[in-house]
Design a protein around this motif. Sequence first.
Motif, mmCIF file in Angstrom:
data_model
loop_
_atom_site.group_PDB
_atom_site.id
_atom_site.type_symbol
_atom_site.label_atom_id
_atom_site.label_comp_id
_atom_site.label_asym_id
_atom_site.label_seq_id
_atom_site.Cartn_x
_atom_site.Cartn_y
_atom_site.Cartn_z
ATOM 1 N N PRO A 14 10.868 -15.879 -2.177
ATOM 2 C CA PRO A 14 10.269 -15.073 -3.250
ATOM 3 C C PRO A 14 9.549 -15.924 -4.292
ATOM 4 N N ASP A 15 8.629 -16.777 -3.834
ATOM 5 C CA ASP A 15 7.893 -17.617 -4.763
ATOM 6 C C ASP A 15 6.533 -16.992 -5.062
ATOM 7 N N GLU A 16 5.714 -17.727 -5.794
ATOM 8 C CA GLU A 16 4.433 -17.181 -6.220
ATOM 9 C C GLU A 16 3.352 -17.300 -5.146
ATOM 10 N N GLU A 17 3.587 -18.096 -4.113
ATOM 11 C CA GLU A 17 2.591 -18.277 -3.061
ATOM 12 C C GLU A 17 2.892 -17.296 -1.931
ATOM 13 N N GLU A 18 2.458 -16.066 -2.132
ATOM 14 C CA GLU A 18 2.781 -14.983 -1.203
ATOM 15 C C GLU A 18 2.056 -15.165 0.133
ATOM 16 N N ALA A 19 2.752 -14.864 1.221
ATOM 17 C CA ALA A 19 2.150 -14.873 2.559
ATOM 18 C C ALA A 19 1.560 -13.489 2.816
ATOM 19 N N ALA A 20 0.278 -13.349 2.585
ATOM 20 C CA ALA A 20 -0.363 -12.042 2.694
ATOM 21 C C ALA A 20 -0.461 -11.612 4.152
ATOM 22 N N PRO A 21 -0.200 -10.321 4.442
ATOM 23 C CA PRO A 21 -0.320 -9.839 5.827
ATOM 24 C C PRO A 21 -1.685 -10.113 6.441
ATOM 25 N N ASP A 22 -2.753 -10.004 5.649
ATOM 26 C CA ASP A 22 -4.095 -10.237 6.195
ATOM 27 C C ASP A 22 -4.262 -11.675 6.678
ATOM 28 N N THR A 23 -3.677 -12.624 5.959
ATOM 29 C CA THR A 23 -3.762 -14.021 6.377
ATOM 30 C C THR A 23 -3.029 -14.224 7.688
ATOM 31 N N ILE A 24 -1.835 -13.650 7.798
ATOM 32 C CA ILE A 24 -1.062 -13.769 9.033
ATOM 33 C C ILE A 24 -1.759 -13.043 10.173
ATOM 34 N N MET A 25 -2.352 -11.895 9.880
ATOM 35 C CA MET A 25 -2.981 -11.069 10.909
ATOM 36 C C MET A 25 -4.099 -11.811 11.628
ATOM 37 N N ALA A 26 -4.747 -12.741 10.959
ATOM 38 C CA ALA A 26 -5.848 -13.476 11.582
ATOM 39 C C ALA A 26 -5.387 -14.203 12.846
ATOM 40 N N ALA A 27 -4.109 -14.578 12.895
ATOM 41 C CA ALA A 27 -3.596 -15.331 14.044
ATOM 42 C C ALA A 27 -2.884 -14.456 15.059
ATOM 43 N N VAL A 28 -2.589 -13.206 14.708
ATOM 44 C CA VAL A 28 -1.779 -12.352 15.575
ATOM 45 C C VAL A 28 -2.411 -12.095 16.940
ATOM 46 N N PRO A 29 -3.690 -11.709 17.039
ATOM 47 C CA PRO A 29 -4.243 -11.425 18.378
ATOM 48 C C PRO A 29 -4.137 -12.596 19.341
ATOM 49 N N ARG A 30 -4.512 -13.787 18.896
ATOM 50 C CA ARG A 30 -4.454 -14.940 19.789
ATOM 51 C C ARG A 30 -3.013 -15.341 20.074
ATOM 52 N N ALA A 31 -2.134 -15.255 19.067
ATOM 53 C CA ALA A 31 -0.729 -15.581 19.282
ATOM 54 C C ALA A 31 -0.108 -14.626 20.301
ATOM 55 N N LEU A 32 -0.476 -13.339 20.246
ATOM 56 C CA LEU A 32 0.027 -12.372 21.226
ATOM 57 C C LEU A 32 -0.497 -12.678 22.624
ATOM 58 N N GLU A 33 -1.742 -13.094 22.728
ATOM 59 C CA GLU A 33 -2.292 -13.476 24.035
ATOM 60 C C GLU A 33 -1.491 -14.638 24.622
ATOM 61 N N ARG A 34 -1.201 -15.615 23.801
ATOM 62 C CA ARG A 34 -0.439 -16.767 24.265
ATOM 63 C C ARG A 34 0.967 -16.359 24.681
ATOM 64 N N LEU A 35 1.593 -15.500 23.887
ATOM 65 C CA LEU A 35 2.938 -15.035 24.207
ATOM 66 C C LEU A 35 2.950 -14.233 25.510
ATOM 67 N N GLU A 36 1.993 -13.338 25.685
ATOM 68 C CA GLU A 36 1.937 -12.522 26.902
ATOM 69 C C GLU A 36 1.730 -13.387 28.137
ATOM 70 N N HIS A 37 0.862 -14.379 28.025
ATOM 71 C CA HIS A 37 0.642 -15.291 29.154
ATOM 72 C C HIS A 37 1.933 -16.019 29.503
ATOM 73 N N CYS A 38 2.640 -16.504 28.494
ATOM 74 C CA CYS A 38 3.890 -17.221 28.710
ATOM 75 C C CYS A 38 4.935 -16.301 29.338
ATOM 76 N N PHE A 39 5.141 -15.123 28.767
ATOM 77 C CA PHE A 39 6.167 -14.203 29.260
ATOM 78 C C PHE A 39 5.860 -13.717 30.671
ATOM 79 N N SER A 40 4.586 -13.631 31.033
ATOM 80 C CA SER A 40 4.219 -13.124 32.361
ATOM 81 C C SER A 40 4.664 -14.063 33.475
#
Length: 208
Positions: A14-40
Amino acid sequence: MARYAARQLAGLFPDEEEAAPDTIMAAVPRALERLEHCFSKVDNKYFFDGTSAVFSHLHGDQYAMWLYFLSNELFRQGAPAAICSKLFLLNKALHGCDIFYEVALPDIFLLVHPLGTVLGRGNYSDYFVSYQRCGVGSNRDIYPTFGEHVTLRPGSAVLGNSRIGNHCQIAAESLVIDRDLPDYSLYIGNPKTAVVKRQESIYPLWRT
């Protein structure tokens, strides 16, 4: 997934440098692709149902792998180090595993009950498996290199200037340090009493 992770980070940090969802979202599509490839590639119904990859945020091993993929992908995309660090620490807090976001795990790997596992900056190859309380680390600032289909059994560790060949297993509670292993080796013990046996069987957890 971005909002969920952001809420977890806000609760834990709970500090002042908030992790905004939009910032995290930028990496979600590619991270999901990598995860799906691995899990497959995992021959387990909880990871691959015969048609597609299966992912649950309530499956501890899967979520540990997801947080690694997410933090690493954010790092690759140049996101603020604070967000990458928070995701790394969230993974450490939730699952007890220490896999820094800069560590380059392979495209295909598996964490099995990774409590107490520390995977450092080794040179990893596909089909890498790490169980609980495993360690990969340096000796005199030199890290190990792993071939494909390497499995670290519970409590094992590989350190230093070690080259582990393809289709090798490090037995439970064993330590390898500054030693090379040929392909198809089963290593049992510690540097003073180690036994190396040849094993022809292939680890059965992967889809071909």
